[in-house]
Design an enzyme around this catalytic site. Structure first.
Site, PDB file in Angstrom:
ATOM      1  CG  ASN A 208      -0.333   0.037   2.537  1.00  0.00           C
ATOM      2  OD1 ASN A 208       0.720   0.656   2.718  1.00  0.00           O
ATOM      3  ND2 ASN A 208      -0.936  -0.611   3.515  1.00  0.00           N
ATOM      4  CD  GLU A 211       1.963  -2.353   3.584  1.00  0.00           C
ATOM      5  OE1 GLU A 211       1.354  -2.957   4.490  1.00  0.00           O
ATOM      6  OE2 GLU A 211       1.856  -2.643   2.368  1.00  0.00           O
ATOM      7  CG  ASP A 280      -4.806 -10.136   3.896  1.00  0.00           C
ATOM      8  OD1 ASP A 280      -3.568 -10.075   3.780  1.00  0.00           O
ATOM      9  OD2 ASP A 280      -5.398  -9.924   4.971  1.00  0.00           O
TER      10      ASP A 280
END
Length: 333
Positions: A208, A211, A280
């Protein structure tokens, strides 16, 4: 476009996908508000129920199974009720759990959310209690995981590493997965919260924005130039083929090492409810799509649709092939 995407969804069925990482039990402890305690200015809750939901890498496993993949889960749980219940939940989804090793020396990673509500109040989380070991895996557990990974990866269509930073993925496991996947020609993707730059040689990377920013030393990615720099740096440092950066309400952007870039906007910005675990969903949908024969752009489009469905649901959620097809059909009307 829509018919091609729908056909790919049908091809998800029984694609073999291994998901390696931090298996988390998300526990929701429900309570009805009774009164204010006389001991302290806190709510007194009457116990109303308890639910365990797969979280972390287990949420990725759950998502892949719900989408129709033949899923192999690899990770560690403790010899406790949370680990037993989490494993049993995955087994009911026909997940192969032979690679989920029980380690009596550490607890199952557990995130317990205390939820309060009543007839005239909104249900809300009032506190979360986390339980996990910060110790490295024991030699014995590490060796069991390595043996299973090496023996099983060559039969997979795709492999995902879901690294939440909870010590389930040792350096040896990280290197073994990348090496074995590359040698066997199996597509591999990493989604790492804190340590993506350690995955040299991995073919696909999902991050993301926050990150990706941290990975290249930025606080944020505040413009397109910074986004491109982060993606380019990750591609170069890891010798990766593709980086997919999710951008919340802005959608997601896929970067290929040959210079190809595609931005995919969100499909339902007005209906976002809860983004927990959506990353996920993105990872496993993309990898199942690639295993089903999708090109990178269509794989990312399918991942985007899947994320758009689960963010409408509370907590760590999944989507089904039928929901995915319906969302695509509605969008392309």
């Amino acid at each position: 476009m829509s018919q091609n995407l729908i056909k790919l969804i049908d091809n998800f069925q029984n694609k073999k996908i291994m998901i390696i990482g931090d298996m988390v039990a998300d526990v929701y402890l429900e309570g009805r508000i009774s009164r204010i305690s006389r001991e302290a200015p806190v709510l007194v809750l009457e116990h109303a129920g308890e639910t365990v939901v797969p979280g972390g890498a287990a949420n990725a496993v759950h998502n892949a199974a719900t989408l129709g993949g033949a899923v192999y889960a690899v990770g560690v749980v403790g010899q406790d009720s949370a680990g037993l219940e989490l494993t049993n939940i995955l087994k009911t989804k026909n997940v192969n759990t032979e690679g989920v090793i029980i380690d009596p020396s550490r607890p199952t990673i557990t995130k317990t959310r205390i939820m309060a509500g009543g007839q005239a109040t909104v249900r809300q989380q009032i506190v979360r209690v986390d339980r996990e070991s910060k110790e490295e895996l024991t030699h014995d557990v590490n060796q069991k995981l390595l043996k299973f990974i090496e023996a099983t990866i060559p039969g997979m269509d795709a492999v995902v590493i879901s690294d939440y930073g909870s010590m389930s993925i040792s350096p040896a496991i990280r290197e073994q997965v990348v090496e074995t996947c590359n040698r066997a020609g199996v597509a591999s993707m990493v989604d790492s919260r804190y340590n993506v730059m350690a995955y040299s040689g991995i073919k696909f990377v999902k991050q993301n924005e926050s990150e990706a920013a941290a990975a290249v030393g930025y606080k944020t990615l505040s413009n397109d130039d910074q986004l491109k720099y982060a993606a380019g740096t990750i591609l170069e440092r890891l010798d990766a083929e593709v980086v997919l950066i999710t951008q919340g309400s802005e959608g997601m952007t896929l970067f290929h090492r040959n210079g190809f870039t595609i931005h995919i906007p969100v499909t339902n910005i007005s209906k976002v409810y809860d983004v927990t675990g959506a990353g996920d969903t993105v990872v496993v949908t993309m990898m199942l799509a690639l295993a089903a024969g999708a090109d990178y752009a269509d794989a990312a489009r399918l991942a985007n649709f899947a994320a758009g469905i689960v963010v409408r649901k509370p907590g760590t959620a999944t989507t089904t092939p039928e929901e995915l097809k319906a969302a695509i059909g509605e969008y392309y009307l």
